[in-house]
Each structure stands twice: as C-alpha cells, then as structure tokens.
Design an enzyme around this catalytic site. Sequence first.
Site, PDB file in Angstrom:
ATOM      1  N   ASP A 113      51.094  75.264  34.924  1.00  0.00           N
ATOM      2  CA  ASP A 113      51.980  75.835  33.915  1.00  0.00           C
ATOM      3  C   ASP A 113      51.963  74.977  32.652  1.00  0.00           C
ATOM      4  O   ASP A 113      52.429  73.837  32.662  1.00  0.00           O
ATOM      5  CB  ASP A 113      53.404  75.920  34.476  1.00  0.00           C
ATOM      6  CG  ASP A 113      54.315  76.792  33.637  1.00  0.00           C
ATOM      7  OD1 ASP A 113      54.049  76.969  32.440  1.00  0.00           O
ATOM      8  OD2 ASP A 113      55.314  77.303  34.205  1.00  0.00           O
ATOM      9  N   HIS A 171      52.058  79.897  34.146  1.00  0.00           N
ATOM     10  CA  HIS A 171      53.272  80.631  33.783  1.00  0.00           C
ATOM     11  C   HIS A 171      52.923  82.111  33.720  1.00  0.00           C
ATOM     12  O   HIS A 171      52.659  82.666  32.643  1.00  0.00           O
ATOM     13  CB  HIS A 171      53.786  80.122  32.444  1.00  0.00           C
ATOM     14  CG  HIS A 171      55.250  80.290  32.244  1.00  0.00           C
ATOM     15  ND1 HIS A 171      56.182  79.434  32.768  1.00  0.00           N
ATOM     16  CD2 HIS A 171      55.958  81.230  31.557  1.00  0.00           C
ATOM     17  CE1 HIS A 171      57.396  79.814  32.414  1.00  0.00           C
ATOM     18  NE2 HIS A 171      57.286  80.908  31.682  1.00  0.00           N
ATOM     19  N   SER A 187      61.423  81.828  34.188  1.00  0.00           N
ATOM     20  CA  SER A 187      61.227  81.270  32.855  1.00  0.00           C
ATOM     21  C   SER A 187      62.586  81.082  32.174  1.00  0.00           C
ATOM     22  O   SER A 187      63.425  80.344  32.680  1.00  0.00           O
ATOM     23  CB  SER A 187      60.285  82.157  32.052  1.00  0.00           C
ATOM     24  OG  SER A 187      59.842  81.485  30.897  1.00  0.00           O
TER      25      SER A 187
END
Length: 319
Positions: free
Chosen positions: A273, A302, A183
């Site tokens: 995601d 995610h 991330s």
Amino acid sequence: MPLIDMPLDKLKVYQGRNPRPADFDEFWDRSLEEMNSIDPKADFAPYDFASNIAECFELRFKSTKNATIYAKFARPKNFEGKIPAVLHFHGLSGSGLSWSAMLPYVSQGYCIASLDSRGQGGLSQDIGGLTGTTYTTPFVRGLDGEPEDLLCRDLFLDTAMLARIVMALDYVDEERIGTFGGSQGGALTVACAALVPEIKLCATMYPYLSDYKRVWDMDLDRGAYEGLRYYFRNFDPTHAREDEIFEKLGYIDIQFLAPRIRAKVLMQTGLLDTTCPPSTQFAAYNKITSEKDVIVYPDYGHEGIKGADDATFSFLAQL
C-alpha cells in the site's frame, strides 16, 4: 516479495512518528461534550426501494457546526425483539453504500446505516465558514484555525452522532453494534469505535488519517495525502512551522484515538500500500489494547482485495 515499507516484524511493533498534542484527551472530551449537547433532530424518511426483506429510510440529522448530515438506513421488515446494527463509512471523496449493497446485512437480521461524509460525494452538508484553504484532502481543512476548526474533527464526531442515534432506537440492541469501512472509511471506523466505546466490533480496512509525519518521511505525500505537500508549498514554504503543523494534525490522528477502543477489532491491510503506508496503519493498530487481529495481504496495495469483503462480513456476523 517487493517491500515498500518496514518488514512485517517491525510493523507489528512500530509506534508512530507524528507528535501527540499534550491536551489530546481533553480536546476530545470537550468535543464529545459539545456533540452530546446537540439535539440531532433525527428524521427517518421512508424510501421506496424494491426489496422483499428491507425497509429503507433516508436519515438526516444535525451535527456539529449545525451541519445537516445524511445517511442511508435499512432494517429488516420482519424481526422480533432488539436486533444488532452495523455502521458503514466510505472512502475518500465517495459516498455511502447503495441500497442493494446494504441488503446482505439486513438479511442477517441487522439494521445498517451508511453515512455520507460531509463535503464529499454524497448528500451531507459542508457548511464551510473556515479561514484558510479549502482545497484538497480533508485533513488540511481548518489547519489555519483552532483545533476545533479541523474538518476531520467534525467528520469523526459525525460518526459518533450516527452511533448515538442508531443505538437510541427502541428496536436496536445497543450492546451489539459494529462498524466497518475502508481507507477514509477505515479511519472513521476506528474513530467511531474510539469515541463510542460501547461499540462491540470494529472492522477496518487499510485505515487513512494516521501518522502524517511518517507519510511525509516516506515521501508518499501524494494522492490521499497530497494535502501535506500542497500545504507546505503554499503556506509554509520554508517549513518554519513544520513542528506546529504536524502537532496540530495530531488532534485528528487516529493512532491517538485508538487506545480508547474497547471493541474487538479486525484490521486488514496490504503490504504494498503506497496510498496509506502499512506503517501508518500499524501505528494505530499497535495502540489498540482491546482484543484484535490483523489479516495481512502481502501482494496487495490500496485496492480491492480478494476475500476481504467476506472476512469483514464473517467478522461482523459475530454480532
């Protein structure tokens, strides 16, 4: 399967939407020159952690804007010759790895450093001094000033300074350095490998801070990208400056740093995601010209992905 973005065949050729500033390369060359002029005054303070295999240290160093940056650092207790090192970067709002989470890499005979991003959940210093908003996501910080005021510029340079410090250690093999994170950490992993092209391996998981205009077009400016909507609503409600704002964000868009990478790259991504849309990740991945591979997880977003940590560890074992 459900689809929230482009089909995979289109993702693999997508080249991004966000504008690239005309002086992008000059901007980053100047930024690196500034960073390299700083004496980091790196201080490794021993940390008492109950491990039979690792010596642990709290590392503090000076970086841009005179901020003091913190990282955990561990090395094997017993080694011969020069050894590899890996650099870890954490996700948005968090902090570096725990000491125990660093031990698998020490068991491989590696040094490992895990950075705390300034102004987030760890011990690195955010010295402020900006004009304009300091609220919400990091890419908004400094958006009202010059490109040099952007907080993410300093976050990126902190990673390069950490690499510089670790690679200069007399027992580290500067030709065997890897980076990894997910991330925000995935973005910093890419940025570090781009700004320090000597890095050999780069393992990035669903990287953030890429292709801001695409996020806006997909109406996914929430969560990690909520700063886009917040900024426009409060500082440009008619979008009179929209082109200018997205171009300024281009200075801290990892897709434009990606061509500088010389490392072998592994990207891992989930096709569901909605935090960092797959197309934004592929905008950066598709600009990497070095050896690379991507592992796609069709049913994940995610989140923690089964097997992904092992894939990262195995990839970095090539050091």
